[in-house]
Design a protein around this motif. Sequence first.
Motif, mmCIF file in Angstrom:
data_model
loop_
_atom_site.group_PDB
_atom_site.id
_atom_site.type_symbol
_atom_site.label_atom_id
_atom_site.label_comp_id
_atom_site.label_asym_id
_atom_site.label_seq_id
_atom_site.Cartn_x
_atom_site.Cartn_y
_atom_site.Cartn_z
ATOM 1 N N THR A 72 -28.199 -9.686 -49.156
ATOM 2 C CA THR A 72 -28.369 -9.364 -50.586
ATOM 3 C C THR A 72 -27.342 -10.039 -51.484
ATOM 4 O O THR A 72 -27.517 -10.067 -52.697
ATOM 5 N N THR A 73 -26.280 -10.560 -50.900
ATOM 6 C CA THR A 73 -25.209 -11.148 -51.694
ATOM 7 C C THR A 73 -25.596 -12.526 -52.200
ATOM 8 O O THR A 73 -26.142 -13.349 -51.451
ATOM 9 N N GLU A 74 -25.304 -12.786 -53.468
ATOM 10 C CA GLU A 74 -25.455 -14.130 -54.013
ATOM 11 C C GLU A 74 -24.181 -14.910 -53.701
ATOM 12 O O GLU A 74 -23.120 -14.626 -54.235
ATOM 13 N N LYS A 75 -24.313 -15.885 -52.819
ATOM 14 C CA LYS A 75 -23.149 -16.578 -52.301
ATOM 15 C C LYS A 75 -22.612 -17.631 -53.268
ATOM 16 O O LYS A 75 -23.364 -18.281 -53.982
ATOM 17 N N THR A 76 -21.290 -17.762 -53.262
ATOM 18 C CA THR A 76 -20.613 -18.873 -53.916
ATOM 19 C C THR A 76 -19.746 -19.528 -52.838
ATOM 20 O O THR A 76 -19.608 -18.973 -51.734
ATOM 21 N N PRO A 77 -19.153 -20.676 -53.105
ATOM 22 C CA PRO A 77 -18.265 -21.267 -52.101
ATOM 23 C C PRO A 77 -17.059 -20.399 -51.763
ATOM 24 O O PRO A 77 -16.375 -20.643 -50.767
ATOM 25 N N PHE A 78 -16.807 -19.374 -52.574
ATOM 26 C CA PHE A 78 -15.596 -18.574 -52.401
ATOM 27 C C PHE A 78 -15.878 -17.094 -52.139
ATOM 28 O O PHE A 78 -14.953 -16.320 -51.920
ATOM 29 N N SER A 79 -17.120 -16.681 -52.172
ATOM 30 C CA SER A 79 -17.455 -15.272 -51.969
ATOM 31 C C SER A 79 -18.833 -15.155 -51.333
ATOM 32 O O SER A 79 -19.597 -16.116 -51.308
ATOM 33 N N GLY A 80 -19.102 -13.950 -50.797
ATOM 34 C CA GLY A 80 -20.435 -13.685 -50.269
ATOM 35 C C GLY A 80 -20.639 -14.048 -48.814
ATOM 36 O O GLY A 80 -21.753 -13.985 -48.312
ATOM 37 N N GLY A 81 -19.576 -14.413 -48.099
ATOM 38 C CA GLY A 81 -19.707 -14.740 -46.681
ATOM 39 C C GLY A 81 -20.149 -16.178 -46.444
ATOM 40 O O GLY A 81 -20.507 -16.901 -47.378
ATOM 41 N N SER A 82 -20.122 -16.584 -45.188
ATOM 42 C CA SER A 82 -20.464 -17.966 -44.848
ATOM 43 C C SER A 82 -21.966 -18.202 -44.783
ATOM 44 O O SER A 82 -22.427 -19.339 -44.868
ATOM 45 N N GLY A 83 -22.749 -17.135 -44.591
ATOM 46 C CA GLY A 83 -24.194 -17.280 -44.443
ATOM 47 C C GLY A 83 -24.626 -17.698 -43.057
ATOM 48 O O GLY A 83 -25.809 -17.944 -42.816
ATOM 49 N N THR A 84 -23.678 -17.747 -42.121
ATOM 50 C CA THR A 84 -23.983 -18.224 -40.769
ATOM 51 C C THR A 84 -24.913 -17.274 -40.021
ATOM 52 O O THR A 84 -25.920 -17.699 -39.451
ATOM 53 N N LEU A 85 -24.600 -15.997 -40.017
ATOM 54 C CA LEU A 85 -25.368 -15.050 -39.204
ATOM 55 C C LEU A 85 -26.768 -14.781 -39.757
ATOM 56 O O LEU A 85 -27.713 -14.651 -38.961
ATOM 57 N N PRO A 86 -26.976 -14.696 -41.067
ATOM 58 C CA PRO A 86 -28.359 -14.566 -41.544
ATOM 59 C C PRO A 86 -29.236 -15.735 -41.105
ATOM 60 O O PRO A 86 -30.435 -15.567 -40.862
ATOM 61 N N SER A 87 -28.631 -16.918 -40.991
ATOM 62 C CA SER A 87 -29.387 -18.096 -40.555
ATOM 63 C C SER A 87 -29.460 -18.205 -39.040
ATOM 64 O O SER A 87 -30.347 -18.868 -38.499
ATOM 65 N N ASN A 88 -28.518 -17.536 -38.349
ATOM 66 C CA ASN A 88 -28.447 -17.612 -36.885
ATOM 67 C C ASN A 88 -28.163 -16.221 -36.318
ATOM 68 O O ASN A 88 -27.087 -15.978 -35.762
ATOM 69 N N PRO A 89 -29.106 -15.289 -36.449
ATOM 70 C CA PRO A 89 -28.841 -13.898 -36.031
ATOM 71 C C PRO A 89 -28.509 -13.747 -34.554
ATOM 72 O O PRO A 89 -27.861 -12.774 -34.166
ATOM 73 N N SER A 90 -28.928 -14.706 -33.739
ATOM 74 C CA SER A 90 -28.652 -14.626 -32.301
ATOM 75 C C SER A 90 -27.161 -14.770 -31.994
ATOM 76 O O SER A 90 -26.711 -14.456 -30.888
#
Length: 297
Positions: A72-90
């Motif tokens: 649910t977080t709108e990511k920026t380069p400095f906030s909101g997490g890396s986005g790695t796990l939503p793209s790679n849940p395994s």
Amino acid sequence: MANLKQLVGTMRPPFLVLTPICLFLAVMLASYDGYVLSQAPIVIMLITALLAHVAVNTLNEYQDFKSGLDLTTEKTPFSGGSGTLPSNPSLANATLKLAISAIVLIVALGLYLALTTSLLLIPFGIAGVIIVISYTKTLNKLPVLCYLSPGVGFSIIMILGSYVAITGTLTPKVLWVALIPFFQVNHLLLLNQFPDVEADRTVGRNTFPIHFGEGASIALYCASIVIPFLLLSWLLISNQLPATSSIALFAIAPAIFAIVGAIKFGFAIGQHTKFLAANVVTCLLTPLLISFGLLIS
């Protein structure tokens, strides 16, 4: 190999640069105070500090993924997490194992340092492990502690702990100097929480911006930026730091720019990432330049 590259992403490598900068400051303070530097303990301190940073980052990534916050977080380069796990849940379990492994190594290396340098390190180590484990699940629900804990981790524990490991003691001057990155690391994380307020609220977080609102958060942010430069000026005027460390005052420029962005855009600052970038530059540049000033003095 691809999975390994993605797993490294959960460590958030670009953010790890803060750790060696904090350690560099501790080492330069000890050297300036006349202590002989031994390479082995410094290397072990660096590894331990990096593992602590990796542990808190990977544990945060795992727990934010499991709570659904990352979705649910709108990511920026400095906030909101890396986005790695939503793209790679395994990779979720591997990320958790990485965090646990880092914590185990922190405890082992920390005990070794304490036994071979100073037992005064033990309370620093205990506090550090508590912050690493509790930051996402507990401290993010306690607004004041959430604001203070990053500075405690990087400044009070990492910088002062490293100085103790090298010298076996602490001085009032070192305590004053450590307060500079203490406030700066706090305002680094504080401003990065501005874009995440709504998403953080949905998963039960109670950060300072959520609890106290936009006006109070902007005021705290501005104070947290100004106080370190007042401290630095006083340390220079009172000759507790050499004149060469005055080069750190150049960091005032990105600090002023970041303040302007915070006041102008408030919680909407995530749409204007140049101000978030200036906030990061201020936090990294100030202790780094103080350290170079100590080095060349």
